[in-house]
Write a protein that holds these residues in place. Structure first.
Motif, PDB file in Angstrom:
ATOM      1  N   LYS A 286       0.853  -1.204   0.000  1.00  0.00           N
ATOM      2  CA  LYS A 286       0.000   0.000   0.000  1.00  0.00           C
ATOM      3  C   LYS A 286       0.878   1.239   0.000  1.00  0.00           C
ATOM      4  CE  LYS A 286      -4.263  -1.215   2.326  1.00  0.00           C
ATOM      5  NZ  LYS A 286      -4.692  -1.519   3.680  1.00  0.00           N
ATOM      6  N   GLY A 287       0.375   2.315  -0.525  1.00  0.00           N
ATOM      7  CA  GLY A 287       1.076   3.604  -0.459  1.00  0.00           C
ATOM      8  C   GLY A 287       2.208   3.705  -1.470  1.00  0.00           C
ATOM      9  N   ARG A 288       2.716   4.940  -1.606  1.00  0.00           N
ATOM     10  CA  ARG A 288       3.800   5.170  -2.567  1.00  0.00           C
ATOM     11  C   ARG A 288       5.139   4.901  -1.898  1.00  0.00           C
ATOM     12  NH1 ARG A 288       4.220  10.392  -4.670  1.00  0.00           N
ATOM     13  NH2 ARG A 288       3.029  11.239  -2.951  1.00  0.00           N
ATOM     14  N   PRO A 289       6.168   4.536  -2.684  1.00  0.00           N
ATOM     15  CA  PRO A 289       7.462   4.271  -2.060  1.00  0.00           C
ATOM     16  C   PRO A 289       8.033   5.528  -1.405  1.00  0.00           C
ATOM     17  CG  PRO A 289       7.636   4.204  -4.455  1.00  0.00           C
ATOM     18  CD  PRO A 289       6.192   4.362  -4.132  1.00  0.00           C
ATOM     19  N   ILE A 290       8.634   5.358  -0.249  1.00  0.00           N
ATOM     20  CA  ILE A 290       9.273   6.485   0.441  1.00  0.00           C
ATOM     21  C   ILE A 290      10.774   6.276   0.300  1.00  0.00           C
ATOM     22  CG2 ILE A 290       9.572   7.637   2.674  1.00  0.00           C
ATOM     23  CD1 ILE A 290       6.795   6.623   3.413  1.00  0.00           C
ATOM     24  N   PRO A 291      11.511   7.317  -0.072  1.00  0.00           N
ATOM     25  CA  PRO A 291      12.947   7.115  -0.269  1.00  0.00           C
ATOM     26  C   PRO A 291      13.631   6.634   1.007  1.00  0.00           C
ATOM     27  CG  PRO A 291      12.314   9.409  -0.645  1.00  0.00           C
ATOM     28  CD  PRO A 291      11.068   8.673  -0.305  1.00  0.00           C
ATOM     29  N   SER A 292      14.672   5.866   0.816  1.00  0.00           N
ATOM     30  CA  SER A 292      15.413   5.377   1.983  1.00  0.00           C
ATOM     31  C   SER A 292      16.025   6.568   2.714  1.00  0.00           C
ATOM     32  CB  SER A 292      16.511   4.432   1.528  1.00  0.00           C
ATOM     33  OG  SER A 292      17.408   5.141   0.698  1.00  0.00           O
ATOM     34  N   LEU A 293      16.317   6.378   4.002  1.00  0.00           N
ATOM     35  CA  LEU A 293      16.986   7.427   4.780  1.00  0.00           C
ATOM     36  C   LEU A 293      18.331   7.742   4.142  1.00  0.00           C
ATOM     37  CD1 LEU A 293      16.276   6.108   8.363  1.00  0.00           C
ATOM     38  CD2 LEU A 293      15.772   8.407   7.595  1.00  0.00           C
ATOM     39  N   GLN A 294      18.993   6.693   3.664  1.00  0.00           N
ATOM     40  CA  GLN A 294      20.312   6.898   3.054  1.00  0.00           C
ATOM     41  C   GLN A 294      20.205   7.843   1.862  1.00  0.00           C
ATOM     42  OE1 GLN A 294      22.036   6.302   0.201  1.00  0.00           O
ATOM     43  NE2 GLN A 294      24.150   5.991   0.841  1.00  0.00           N
ATOM     44  N   GLY A 295      19.129   7.670   1.069  1.00  0.00           N
ATOM     45  CA  GLY A 295      18.938   8.505  -0.113  1.00  0.00           C
ATOM     46  C   GLY A 295      18.601   9.941   0.247  1.00  0.00           C
ATOM     47  N   LEU A 296      18.050  10.149   1.444  1.00  0.00           N
ATOM     48  CA  LEU A 296      17.667  11.502   1.868  1.00  0.00           C
ATOM     49  C   LEU A 296      18.809  12.217   2.595  1.00  0.00           C
ATOM     50  CD1 LEU A 296      14.163  10.593   3.389  1.00  0.00           C
ATOM     51  CD2 LEU A 296      14.540  11.911   1.296  1.00  0.00           C
ATOM     52  N   ASP A 297      19.770  11.421   3.028  1.00  0.00           N
ATOM     53  CA  ASP A 297      20.855  11.942   3.869  1.00  0.00           C
ATOM     54  C   ASP A 297      21.847  12.769   3.040  1.00  0.00           C
ATOM     55  OD1 ASP A 297      22.782  12.182   5.898  1.00  0.00           O
ATOM     56  OD2 ASP A 297      23.715  10.281   5.343  1.00  0.00           O
ATOM     57  N   THR A 298      22.136  13.977   3.510  1.00  0.00           N
ATOM     58  CA  THR A 298      23.117  14.792   2.782  1.00  0.00           C
ATOM     59  C   THR A 298      24.391  14.982   3.600  1.00  0.00           C
ATOM     60  OG1 THR A 298      22.049  16.742   3.691  1.00  0.00           O
ATOM     61  CG2 THR A 298      21.409  16.117   1.446  1.00  0.00           C
ATOM     62  N   LYS A 299      24.406  14.427   4.825  1.00  0.00           N
ATOM     63  CA  LYS A 299      25.554  14.669   5.717  1.00  0.00           C
ATOM     64  C   LYS A 299      26.418  13.436   5.964  1.00  0.00           C
ATOM     65  CE  LYS A 299      23.818  18.748   6.662  1.00  0.00           C
ATOM     66  NZ  LYS A 299      24.180  19.827   5.806  1.00  0.00           N
ATOM     67  N   GLY A 300      26.062  12.344   5.373  1.00  0.00           N
ATOM     68  CA  GLY A 300      26.864  11.125   5.576  1.00  0.00           C
ATOM     69  C   GLY A 300      26.675  10.534   6.952  1.00  0.00           C
ATOM     70  N   ASN A 301      25.435  10.547   7.442  1.00  0.00           N
ATOM     71  CA  ASN A 301      25.177  10.005   8.781  1.00  0.00           C
ATOM     72  C   ASN A 301      24.406   8.692   8.772  1.00  0.00           C
ATOM     73  OD1 ASN A 301      26.385  12.173  10.105  1.00  0.00           O
ATOM     74  ND2 ASN A 301      24.531  13.409   9.920  1.00  0.00           N
ATOM     75  N   VAL A 302      24.173   8.138   7.570  1.00  0.00           N
ATOM     76  CA  VAL A 302      23.358   6.919   7.514  1.00  0.00           C
ATOM     77  C   VAL A 302      24.183   5.732   7.018  1.00  0.00           C
ATOM     78  CG1 VAL A 302      21.333   5.819   6.451  1.00  0.00           C
ATOM     79  CG2 VAL A 302      21.227   8.221   7.123  1.00  0.00           C
ATOM     80  N   ILE A 303      24.016   4.629   7.718  1.00  0.00           N
ATOM     81  CA  ILE A 303      24.588   3.360   7.268  1.00  0.00           C
ATOM     82  C   ILE A 303      23.393   2.531   6.812  1.00  0.00           C
ATOM     83  CG2 ILE A 303      25.772   1.249   8.008  1.00  0.00           C
ATOM     84  CD1 ILE A 303      26.504   3.574  10.420  1.00  0.00           C
ATOM     85  N   TYR A 304      23.421   2.101   5.584  1.00  0.00           N
ATOM     86  CA  TYR A 304      22.284   1.359   5.039  1.00  0.00           C
ATOM     87  C   TYR A 304      22.604  -0.133   5.045  1.00  0.00           C
ATOM     88  CZ  TYR A 304      18.807  -0.151   1.587  1.00  0.00           C
ATOM     89  OH  TYR A 304      17.783  -0.792   0.944  1.00  0.00           O
ATOM     90  N   LEU A 305      21.671  -0.934   5.586  1.00  0.00           N
ATOM     91  CA  LEU A 305      21.864  -2.391   5.622  1.00  0.00           C
ATOM     92  C   LEU A 305      20.815  -3.074   4.759  1.00  0.00           C
ATOM     93  CD1 LEU A 305      22.203  -3.275   9.420  1.00  0.00           C
ATOM     94  CD2 LEU A 305      23.963  -3.523   7.701  1.00  0.00           C
TER      95      LEU A 305
END
Ligand SMILES: Cc1ncc(COP(=O)(O)O)c(C=O)c1O
Length: 467
Positions: A286-305
């Motif tokens: 259901k619903g539209r895809p929401i971008p991953s946090l990694q894709g939204l991050d501009t400061k290099g604070n996300v580790i994507y698993l």
């Protein structure tokens, strides 16, 4: 022939024949080789163990001299009947055995959330590509590969992640590992055990276990309807947050974009990291895809698993993490000492599977299939359980939480289901303190069941729970 697996030291202090004689003696005393059993001929045992006939003969002579074996003319050597007092005082350790649970009704329908559909797994293609990998590499795959994981496969993963999850990374930022727990362990060493990790509560127990076993401080953070509670997170001393925003584990909520932005801001303000575990984000109903946090991050604070455990098969043991620049530098400086833990052959096969387009078509097929199974689950629940239950977290993924409105404890729900051959799973294990669990809730995975099994399973649950 009697099973013999002695560990002999070729250059040990004791001569080989003595080591062999001692080994056989212990086997006789412990009852592994029984009285009146025939010992293998000298030649057969010598061949089997890769020893000279003379060594075996000397061992047998020694055993014979000590009275452990007797020779019967033209028949061979037999284990002698031992006097009680020879074995007296010899206390041997019992071999470790897992106790099996008996008197349980066989499980007919297993709502295990770790299972995936195997009926549509492309066995023939996988077999062909596995063989092709072996031929193409002429034995190279039998050596250790790149510590980060096979480069060509990482390139395929980077492309896929950008196209389907909005993750921006190069293959150089990806580290492969044999499972999420392995990667969390490595990550914890890289970030440093001195940091405090905030974990969703309830949340993924395997992540909590690794972090705690490694000696880090973990803080449970409650959830609200959008995911991790930011107020609580801000008030905690944590600088690292582990979250499952695409499909909270186990409650299944999808974190909206506004909460994602707030979480990113928290990481920036605290100079911390967010570990985004996107374990089954491929499946959304259901619903539209929401971008991953990694894709939204501009400061290099996300580790994507991410992992192939849900999207392909769990036993392949190929999972990955995408590191931001700062951590990548740390990895290069200090952590390349750790060898790659995932099988090179499977990585190569997966690379070919992705490159030749089979991965995309497999995913498309699975999306349709799981959507159908999910719809069947929802309609079976409506048909058999009606308003006696409500479903939590049904918008994506391969599991749901079922809340039974009748007051029943979790163990009771599980036990009664088991009585009719249905296995459902507890939620209490996902809480930091097990007494925090809420009654009358269980976890149901549906990926590994057929549509008719889903329907039967839910019908049997109605019967079992008296709803
Ligand atoms: C929350 C969560 N993260 C990650 C995984 C994947 O673990 P792994 O990569 O070790 O198979 C799972 C289960 O499949 C899970 O439920």
């Amino acid at each position: 022939m009697i099973e013999m697996t002695p560990i002999l030291e070729k250059n040990g202090v004791k001569p080989l024949y003595m080591q062999l004689a001692n080994y056989i003696k212990q086997e006789i005393l412990s009852g592994s080789i029984r009285c009146n059993e025939k010992l293998p001929s000298k030649r057969a045992l010598a061949n089997y163990l890769g020893l000279s006939v003379n060594t075996v003969m000397s061992a047998y002579d020694q055993l014979s001299a000590e009275g452990f074996v007797v020779s019967k003319p033209r028949q061979g050597l037999y284990v002698a009947a031992l006097e009680d007092d020879i074995a007296a005082g010899q206390v041997y350790l019992e071999p470790y055995k897992v106790k099996s649970i008996q008197n349980q009704k066989p499980i007919q329908i297993d709502f295990n959330s770790g299972k995936v559909d195997l009926e549509y797994f492309p066995y023939a293609i996988w077999r062909k590509l596995t063989i092709q990998s072996l031929y193409e590499d002429q034995g190279e795959l039998f050596y250790n590969g790149d510590r980060q994981g096979e480069l060509q496969m990482r390139e395929q993963i980077a492309k896929y992640l950008y196209a389907s999850r909005g993750v921006r990374c190069s293959a150089d930022q990806i580290i492969i590992g044999a499972g999420t727990q392995m990667l969390i362990g490595l990550l914890c060493l890289m970030i440093g055990k001195g940091h405090t990790f905030a974990l969703e509560n309830p949340g993924f127990h395997r992540t909590r276990a690794v972090l705690q076993d490694l000696g880090t401080r973990t803080i449970p953070i409650a959830l609200d309807e959008e995911g991790i509670d930011l107020k609580q997170l801000k008030n905690s001393k944590a600088s690292i947050a582990y979250v499952t925003p695409s499909h909270q584990f186990p409650f299944g909520m999808i974190m909206p974009i506004s909460r994602r932005m707030e979480l990113l801001k928290w990481a920036e303000d605290n100079n911390g990291y967010i570990i985004e575990d996107d374990y089954d984000g491929e499946y959304r109903y259901k619903g539209r895809p929401i971008p991953s946090l990694q894709g939204l991050d501009t400061k290099g604070n996300v580790i994507y698993l991410g992992t192939f455990s849900k999207s392909l098969i769990p036993s392949i043991r190929i999972s990955y993490m995408v590191l931001p620049q700062k951590l990548m530098e740390k990895y290069r400086e200090h952590f390349t000492i750790y060898k790659q833990t995932a099988s090179r052959l499977h990585q190569q096969t997966l690379y070919l599977f992705m490159k030749e387009g089979y991965w995309q078509s497999h995913l498309n097929k699975m999306r349709t299939l799981y959507r159908r199974k999910h719809a069947m689950l929802m309609s079976a629940i409506k048909k058999h359980l009606g308003d006696k239950v409500n479903v939590i977290g049904a918008n994506s993924g391969l599991h749901i939480v079922l809340n039974v409105k009748k007051k029943m404890a979790e163990e009771e729900l599980i036990r009664l289901a088991m009585n009719v051959g249905v296995k459902v799973y507890p939620l209490s294990i996902y809480y930091h303190e097990s007494d925090e669990s809420l009654d009358s809730r269980v976890l149901l995975g549906f990926g590994g069941l057929s549509e008719s099994e889903i329907d039967t399973g839910i019908r049997l649950l109605k019967e079992a729970w008296g709803l």
